[in-house]
Scaffold this active site. Structure first.
Site, PDB file in Angstrom:
ATOM      1  N   LYS A  21       0.826  -1.213   0.000  1.00  0.00           N
ATOM      2  CA  LYS A  21       0.000   0.000   0.000  1.00  0.00           C
ATOM      3  C   LYS A  21       0.859   1.261   0.000  1.00  0.00           C
ATOM      4  O   LYS A  21       0.612   2.199  -0.763  1.00  0.00           O
ATOM      5  CB  LYS A  21      -0.932  -0.022   1.222  1.00  0.00           C
ATOM      6  N   GLY A  94      -4.647   8.117   5.709  1.00  0.00           N
ATOM      7  CA  GLY A  94      -3.730   9.075   6.300  1.00  0.00           C
ATOM      8  C   GLY A  94      -2.532   9.349   5.417  1.00  0.00           C
ATOM      9  O   GLY A  94      -2.019  10.463   5.377  1.00  0.00           O
ATOM     10  N   SER A 166       8.043   8.931  11.958  1.00  0.00           N
ATOM     11  CA  SER A 166       6.833   8.790  11.138  1.00  0.00           C
ATOM     12  C   SER A 166       7.203   8.912   9.676  1.00  0.00           C
ATOM     13  O   SER A 166       7.661   9.972   9.229  1.00  0.00           O
ATOM     14  CB  SER A 166       5.806   9.876  11.499  1.00  0.00           C
ATOM     15  N   ASP A 314       2.276  -1.139  12.153  1.00  0.00           N
ATOM     16  CA  ASP A 314       0.991  -1.587  11.611  1.00  0.00           C
ATOM     17  C   ASP A 314       0.708  -3.055  11.912  1.00  0.00           C
ATOM     18  O   ASP A 314      -0.438  -3.508  11.784  1.00  0.00           O
ATOM     19  CB  ASP A 314       0.933  -1.365  10.095  1.00  0.00           C
ATOM     20  N   LYS A 341      -3.882   5.951  15.186  1.00  0.00           N
ATOM     21  CA  LYS A 341      -4.103   5.231  13.935  1.00  0.00           C
ATOM     22  C   LYS A 341      -5.587   5.303  13.584  1.00  0.00           C
ATOM     23  O   LYS A 341      -6.320   6.150  14.093  1.00  0.00           O
ATOM     24  CB  LYS A 341      -3.623   3.786  14.078  1.00  0.00           C
ATOM     25  N   ARG A 387      -7.208  -3.207   9.910  1.00  0.00           N
ATOM     26  CA  ARG A 387      -6.248  -4.154  10.487  1.00  0.00           C
ATOM     27  C   ARG A 387      -6.858  -4.887  11.683  1.00  0.00           C
ATOM     28  O   ARG A 387      -6.512  -6.045  11.944  1.00  0.00           O
ATOM     29  CB  ARG A 387      -4.959  -3.437  10.872  1.00  0.00           C
TER      30      ARG A 387
END
Length: 427
Positions: A21, A94, A166, A314, A341, A387
């Site tokens: 992704k 995001g 990040s 993640d 998240k 997720r």
């Protein structure tokens, strides 16, 4: 939409997980501002990535989907984007919102970025603050949330010490610096995924990387490329975990991305005595990939924290599930980022796994899991978080009785074919 999952006797087979992704997003973005065509193969046709495609179509970029997973981006050049006639809707993504904020800050027009209800609750001040230091005129609701109003203008390079590792913030500033009058130096507290660095260099960008310090230089032009997207290790994580937990299982996951900034989950599972092997490793466009062989294993508890966290952020929900079946105590710490998240993943992971019978406690920066604990099927909520929905599905494979997941449709955000692939391994 609800999904019912029942226990699996074993999982056997060979699968190709969909394209990464993070890389799919970035290929569309850089292809759109490059000169010439960019061909993207094994593109992830998920809701999030389609949000990025729609965003650039609204700015005049012709983007064709020619096969189920092939995208052709007709690049407009670094300064060829046109003003969008409506607010750009990032959906639940995001990555789309934060990276676009940087790119749009360098344009000669004004724009607005919005998103769905979930994304409008996620903090954007982490990109607003440094972009203002660069000279962007950018504002949001309560100076923190979407919608963001951006008036592009003359940007200058900055030195910026990121308070939290990040990849989204780092990538936002790198894209903005392409349009600046001088280089930017970005300092990370710990290494985060480096897909933007690798891809930007492949497209003709100039970077200097010295440990956790990245110097990004403005460019006059980028050039279209062929990007063959590796399989997404974050998607593979659910099948890796299922293969470890479901008795007598043996799975091969083909062509999975093995970028070292993303393989923290493999290191953790090896620490936990998981049976994992990697074969057929190759590299394309700076991105490693290979086949992951997984066999059912007797796991042991471990401690996960520090600089490992950005490399598996993640994957923490499904790692927490694995820990419920591990011998001893597993501690996950230094993971405050989970709170911002798609959901507060500390609270929501603990909620779901507790409902299934796990012995798990939330902490300020993570969770503590005691195992092994038998799981029992129950009704759980996805909290609109893709997720978490997939984690709950894997839990359902090893729980007694039936596990029903409410809000299943959110899986389409990152993995539309997840359920069908799971069923194939049970045949």
């Amino acid at each position: 939409m609800k999904m019912a999952i029942t226990p699996a006797r074993r999982l056997v087979g060979e699968i190709h997980v969909p394209g990464d992704k993070s890389i799919s997003h970035r290929a569309v973005m850089l292809g759109s501002i490059a000169q010439g065509d960019t061909y993207i193969t094994n593109f992830l046709m998920s809701d999030d990535c389609m949000s990025t495609i729609r965003a650039f179509r609204h700015m005049g970029v012709p983007i064709q989907i020619t096969d189920p997973d092939t995208v052709i981006v007709k690049g407009r050049g670094l300064r060829g984007l046109t003003p969008p006639k409506i607010a750009i809707d990032a959906g639940n993504s995001g990555t789309t919102a934060r990276l676009l904020a940087g790119l749009l800050s360098g344009q000669s027009f004004s724009s607005t970025i919005t998103g769905d209800e979930s994304l409008r609750r996620r903090p954007m001040d982490r990109v607003i603050t440094p972009l203002r230091k660069m000279g962007a005129h950018i504002s949001g609701v309560q100076d923190k949330y979407l919608p963001l109003s951006i008036k592009g203008g003359a940007l200058k390079g900055i030195d910026y010490f990121m308070p939290v590792a990040s990849a989204q913030v780092k990538s936002c500033l790198m894209l903005a610096t392409l349009y600046a009058d001088s280089p930017s130096r970005i300092y990370e507290p710990a290494p985060s995924r480096n897909h933007t660095e690798l891809m930007l260099q492949a497209f003709g960008g100039r970077l200097d990387i010295n440990g956790n310090e990245i110097t990004v230089y403005p460019v006059s032009q980028l050039y279209g490329q062929h990007v063959d997207v590796p399989g997404d290790i974050s998607s593979a994580a659910f099948f890796i975990t299922a293969g470890l937990l479901v008795p007598n299982s043996s799975i091969i996951l083909k062509g999975v991305g093995l970028n070292p900034t993303r393989t923290g989950i493999l290191e953790v599972y090896k620490q936990m005595c998981g049976s994992l092997a990697i074969e057929n490793v190759s590299t394309s466009g700076g991105e490693k990939r290979g086949d992951i062989i997984v066999n059912a294993s007797h796991l042991k508890g471990t401690v996960i924290g520090g600089q490992l966290i950005p490399r598996l952020i993640d994957e923490i929900p499904v790692i927490a599930l694995a820990a419920t079946q591990a011998e001893g105590t597993t501690i996950i710490k230094d993971a405050q980022e989970l709170k911002v998240k798609e959901s507060n993943r500390i609270a929501t992971v603990v909620d779901i796994l507790s409902r299934l019978g796990a012995s798990i406690e939330a902490t300020d920066d993570g969770m503590v899991i005691y195992g092994p604990t038998p799981l029992k099927g129950n009704w759980v909520d996805s909290f609109g978080d893709h997720r978490l929905a997939m984690m709950a599905a894997i839990a359902g494979l090893i729980a007694s009785g039936e596990t029903v997941i409410n809000g299943w449709e959110c899986v389409n955000i990152s993995f539309p074919g997840f359920y069908d692939m799971l069923k194939r391994l049970q045949n």
